[in-house]
Design a protein around this motif. Structure first.
Motif, PDB file in Angstrom:
ATOM      1  N   ALA A 113      46.589 -59.235  89.989  1.00  0.00           N
ATOM      2  CA  ALA A 113      45.610 -59.376  88.905  1.00  0.00           C
ATOM      3  C   ALA A 113      44.498 -58.343  89.005  1.00  0.00           C
ATOM      4  CB  ALA A 113      45.031 -60.790  88.911  1.00  0.00           C
ATOM      5  N   ARG A 114      44.122 -57.965  90.224  1.00  0.00           N
ATOM      6  CA  ARG A 114      43.044 -56.986  90.369  1.00  0.00           C
ATOM      7  C   ARG A 114      43.379 -55.695  89.639  1.00  0.00           C
ATOM      8  NH1 ARG A 114      40.075 -55.852  96.038  1.00  0.00           N
ATOM      9  NH2 ARG A 114      39.628 -58.049  95.657  1.00  0.00           N
ATOM     10  N   ASP A 115      44.633 -55.282  89.666  1.00  0.00           N
ATOM     11  CA  ASP A 115      45.030 -54.053  88.995  1.00  0.00           C
ATOM     12  C   ASP A 115      45.110 -54.201  87.483  1.00  0.00           C
ATOM     13  OD1 ASP A 115      45.255 -52.706  91.412  1.00  0.00           O
ATOM     14  OD2 ASP A 115      47.361 -53.248  91.676  1.00  0.00           O
ATOM     15  N   HIS A 116      45.000 -55.419  86.986  1.00  0.00           N
ATOM     16  CA  HIS A 116      45.051 -55.661  85.547  1.00  0.00           C
ATOM     17  C   HIS A 116      43.652 -55.781  84.940  1.00  0.00           C
ATOM     18  CE1 HIS A 116      49.467 -56.461  84.997  1.00  0.00           C
ATOM     19  NE2 HIS A 116      49.367 -56.516  86.317  1.00  0.00           N
ATOM     20  N   ILE A 117      42.622 -55.766  85.755  1.00  0.00           N
ATOM     21  CA  ILE A 117      41.246 -55.837  85.257  1.00  0.00           C
ATOM     22  C   ILE A 117      40.736 -54.428  84.988  1.00  0.00           C
ATOM     23  CG2 ILE A 117      38.879 -56.510  85.788  1.00  0.00           C
ATOM     24  CD1 ILE A 117      40.011 -58.749  87.534  1.00  0.00           C
ATOM     25  N   ALA A 118      40.434 -54.150  83.721  1.00  0.00           N
ATOM     26  CA  ALA A 118      39.935 -52.826  83.356  1.00  0.00           C
ATOM     27  C   ALA A 118      38.478 -52.646  83.729  1.00  0.00           C
ATOM     28  CB  ALA A 118      40.108 -52.604  81.851  1.00  0.00           C
ATOM     29  N   GLY A 119      37.693 -53.707  83.573  1.00  0.00           N
ATOM     30  CA  GLY A 119      36.269 -53.595  83.838  1.00  0.00           C
ATOM     31  C   GLY A 119      35.547 -54.881  83.523  1.00  0.00           C
ATOM     32  N   TYR A 120      34.211 -54.757  83.452  1.00  0.00           N
ATOM     33  CA  TYR A 120      33.360 -55.932  83.330  1.00  0.00           C
ATOM     34  C   TYR A 120      32.234 -55.656  82.338  1.00  0.00           C
ATOM     35  CZ  TYR A 120      35.728 -57.123  87.695  1.00  0.00           C
ATOM     36  OH  TYR A 120      36.679 -57.393  88.644  1.00  0.00           O
ATOM     37  N   LEU A 121      31.699 -56.728  81.770  1.00  0.00           N
ATOM     38  CA  LEU A 121      30.545 -56.627  80.885  1.00  0.00           C
ATOM     39  C   LEU A 121      29.756 -57.929  80.939  1.00  0.00           C
ATOM     40  CD1 LEU A 121      32.187 -58.365  78.690  1.00  0.00           C
ATOM     41  CD2 LEU A 121      32.547 -56.218  77.511  1.00  0.00           C
ATOM     42  N   ILE A 122      28.572 -57.907  80.360  1.00  0.00           N
ATOM     43  CA  ILE A 122      27.747 -59.106  80.263  1.00  0.00           C
ATOM     44  C   ILE A 122      28.243 -59.964  79.119  1.00  0.00           C
ATOM     45  CG2 ILE A 122      25.412 -59.973  79.802  1.00  0.00           C
ATOM     46  CD1 ILE A 122      24.349 -57.376  81.031  1.00  0.00           C
ATOM     47  N   MET A 123      28.176 -61.283  79.310  1.00  0.00           N
ATOM     48  CA  MET A 123      28.557 -62.236  78.275  1.00  0.00           C
ATOM     49  C   MET A 123      27.470 -63.297  78.171  1.00  0.00           C
ATOM     50  SD  MET A 123      32.111 -64.381  78.068  1.00  0.00           S
ATOM     51  CE  MET A 123      32.306 -65.875  77.103  1.00  0.00           C
ATOM     52  N   ASN A 124      27.045 -63.585  76.954  1.00  0.00           N
ATOM     53  CA  ASN A 124      26.130 -64.694  76.690  1.00  0.00           C
ATOM     54  C   ASN A 124      26.839 -65.657  75.749  1.00  0.00           C
ATOM     55  OD1 ASN A 124      24.102 -66.499  76.015  1.00  0.00           O
ATOM     56  ND2 ASN A 124      22.528 -64.936  75.731  1.00  0.00           N
ATOM     57  N   ASP A 125      27.217 -66.794  76.280  1.00  0.00           N
ATOM     58  CA  ASP A 125      27.958 -67.821  75.550  1.00  0.00           C
ATOM     59  C   ASP A 125      26.946 -68.779  74.919  1.00  0.00           C
ATOM     60  OD1 ASP A 125      29.911 -69.687  74.744  1.00  0.00           O
ATOM     61  OD2 ASP A 125      29.780 -70.737  76.662  1.00  0.00           O
ATOM     62  N   TRP A 126      26.400 -68.409  73.756  1.00  0.00           N
ATOM     63  CA  TRP A 126      25.376 -69.207  73.082  1.00  0.00           C
ATOM     64  C   TRP A 126      25.917 -70.608  72.765  1.00  0.00           C
ATOM     65  CZ3 TRP A 126      20.624 -66.891  72.598  1.00  0.00           C
ATOM     66  CH2 TRP A 126      20.593 -65.494  72.779  1.00  0.00           C
ATOM     67  N   SER A 127      25.082 -71.623  72.957  1.00  0.00           N
ATOM     68  CA  SER A 127      25.573 -72.996  72.916  1.00  0.00           C
ATOM     69  C   SER A 127      24.657 -73.911  72.109  1.00  0.00           C
ATOM     70  CB  SER A 127      25.682 -73.556  74.343  1.00  0.00           C
ATOM     71  OG  SER A 127      26.573 -72.782  75.115  1.00  0.00           O
ATOM     72  N   ALA A 128      25.279 -74.667  71.190  1.00  0.00           N
ATOM     73  CA  ALA A 128      24.580 -75.718  70.438  1.00  0.00           C
ATOM     74  C   ALA A 128      24.769 -77.016  71.219  1.00  0.00           C
ATOM     75  CB  ALA A 128      25.147 -75.833  69.031  1.00  0.00           C
ATOM     76  N   ARG A 129      23.814 -77.355  72.057  1.00  0.00           N
ATOM     77  CA  ARG A 129      24.008 -78.451  73.005  1.00  0.00           C
ATOM     78  C   ARG A 129      24.143 -79.810  72.328  1.00  0.00           C
ATOM     79  NH1 ARG A 129      26.020 -75.938  77.270  1.00  0.00           N
ATOM     80  NH2 ARG A 129      24.576 -74.494  78.247  1.00  0.00           N
ATOM     81  N   ASP A 130      23.440 -80.026  71.244  1.00  0.00           N
ATOM     82  CA  ASP A 130      23.549 -81.320  70.575  1.00  0.00           C
ATOM     83  C   ASP A 130      24.925 -81.468  69.917  1.00  0.00           C
ATOM     84  OD1 ASP A 130      22.723 -79.236  68.909  1.00  0.00           O
ATOM     85  OD2 ASP A 130      21.394 -80.475  67.690  1.00  0.00           O
ATOM     86  N   LEU A 131      25.420 -80.408  69.287  1.00  0.00           N
ATOM     87  CA  LEU A 131      26.764 -80.464  68.702  1.00  0.00           C
ATOM     88  C   LEU A 131      27.812 -80.610  69.801  1.00  0.00           C
ATOM     89  CD1 LEU A 131      26.523 -77.634  66.001  1.00  0.00           C
ATOM     90  CD2 LEU A 131      25.785 -80.029  65.849  1.00  0.00           C
ATOM     91  N   GLN A 132      27.637 -79.885  70.887  1.00  0.00           N
ATOM     92  CA  GLN A 132      28.581 -79.947  72.000  1.00  0.00           C
ATOM     93  C   GLN A 132      28.659 -81.352  72.586  1.00  0.00           C
ATOM     94  OE1 GLN A 132      27.430 -77.494  75.310  1.00  0.00           O
ATOM     95  NE2 GLN A 132      29.193 -78.041  76.550  1.00  0.00           N
ATOM     96  N   SER A 133      27.501 -81.960  72.804  1.00  0.00           N
ATOM     97  CA  SER A 133      27.470 -83.297  73.402  1.00  0.00           C
ATOM     98  C   SER A 133      28.181 -84.316  72.524  1.00  0.00           C
ATOM     99  CB  SER A 133      26.018 -83.715  73.632  1.00  0.00           C
ATOM    100  OG  SER A 133      25.947 -85.011  74.170  1.00  0.00           O
ATOM    101  N   ARG A 134      27.981 -84.204  71.221  1.00  0.00           N
ATOM    102  CA  ARG A 134      28.593 -85.162  70.296  1.00  0.00           C
ATOM    103  C   ARG A 134      30.112 -84.989  70.242  1.00  0.00           C
ATOM    104  NH1 ARG A 134      27.797 -90.117  68.000  1.00  0.00           N
ATOM    105  NH2 ARG A 134      28.903 -90.270  66.023  1.00  0.00           N
ATOM    106  N   GLU A 135      30.571 -83.764  70.058  1.00  0.00           N
ATOM    107  CA  GLU A 135      32.001 -83.562  69.849  1.00  0.00           C
ATOM    108  C   GLU A 135      32.811 -83.822  71.113  1.00  0.00           C
ATOM    109  OE1 GLU A 135      32.134 -79.642  68.336  1.00  0.00           O
ATOM    110  OE2 GLU A 135      31.744 -78.639  70.234  1.00  0.00           O
TER     111      GLU A 135
END
Length: 308
Positions: free
Chosen positions: A139-161
């Motif tokens: 798998a290491r040879d299949h990783i091209a690179g890396y970047l920052i990710m911000n997984d924005w979250s609606a916590r009230d919707l998430q909690s309900r669903e």
């Protein structure tokens, strides 16, 4: 290499970032194509371009690889303490929305109907070569690179669903920041520790006040193992994004809410500026803006359960 996608003088192109400059790649050469080598044009100052998401991924898997994050958010979302035993068995993930990817400086609208909006500080690996049923070493040879990710979250919707044991869905559906560029895997090898983890410093601030600080090496599994698990019985292909999941020690507001028993700091609102910086990669900076009102939908109607 650091490979960016940007707009400049009405054109959208990819290019190689070097210091405060970006050298455009030929038209039609994308970020993943640049991994094979490409001739570059005259450099353009980064200050004169608008950075976009480095590419539009075909899939986005988001793992939950930080134990400390699980502990805090579980308490915040469903009121239960500790970490589920199943978390330790395998690196769990969900598929999030590839159509919701935004750039490193784009505005982020609050999701329709959301009143409890949150950021999530993550790093993501990008697949550069197709494979399936990979070992971690492969798998290491299949990783091209890396970047920052911000997984924005609606916590009230998430909690309900998630009370129906599905999701997250609309709780994570509106925006995912990727950027500021793709850093090729070789550039981060000097940060790899003896256990195979990338020891990168992670920080996040809101309106200039630091909220969280952690190390990427606090993941429960290194990225090679996440990729290997994702490839079990299926393919990972070039451009697939695999998020680390949110780091601990303030990597999101919900973790702090769970630990403190109150919404302190408060949920994000219009005008709030969230900045994430990752050692060896760079920084992204997004401003929260008002979203649209949800289109009303009725609840489920009782049905007679007739049979044919």
């Amino acid at each position: 290499m650091r490979i960016a996608t940007f707009t400049h003088q009405g054109r959208t192109r990819s290019g190689l970032v070097d210091g405060g400059m970006v050298r455009p790649l030929p038209d039609g050469v994308g970020p993943l194509d640049a991994l094979q080598g490409a001739v570059t044009g005259e450099p353009v100052p980064l200050a004169e371009v608008r950075l976009l998401a480095p590419f539009q991924p075909p899939t986005v898997r988001d793992f939950v690889a930080f134990e400390e994050h699980v502990e805090g958010v579980r308490r915040s979302i469903d009121g239960r303490a500790g970490v589920p035993d199943a978390w330790y068995d395998a690196p769990a993930f969900y598929f999030t929305n590839p159509y919701a990817v935004i750039g490193p400086h784009d505005d982020v609208p609050i999701p329709p109907g959301c009143r409890v909006f949150d950021f999530e500080l993550e790093v993501a690996a990008v697949i550069g070569r197709a494979g399936r049923d990979l070992t971690p070493a492969q798998a290491r040879d299949h990783i091209a690179g890396y970047l920052i990710m911000n997984d924005w979250s609606a916590r009230d919707l998430q909690s309900r669903e998630m009370q129906v044991n599905l999701g997250p869905a609309k709780g994570k559906d509106t925006a995912t920041t990727l950027g500021p560029w793709l850093v090729t895997a070789d550039e981060l090898e000097p940060y790899r520790d003896a256990g195979g983890f990338l020891r990168l410093a992670l920080t996040v601030s809101v309106n200039g006040t630091e909220i969280g600080r952690d190390l990427l090496s606090n993941m429960g599994w290194p990225f090679e193992e996440l990729v290997a698990y994702a490839s079990r019985g299926t393919w990972v292909r070039p451009g697939d994004v695999l998020g680390s999941g949110t780091c601990g020690n303030g990597g999101c507001l919900a973790e702090l809410w769970g630990l403190r028993g109150r919404q302190d700091p408060p949920p994000l609102g219009p005008g709030d500026v969230v900045e994430i910086e990752v050692e060896g990669i760079g920084a992204v900076r997004n401003t929260v803006v008002a979203g649209v009102d949800p289109v009303p939908l009725p609840g489920a109607r009782p049905r007679p359960r007739h049979r044919p």
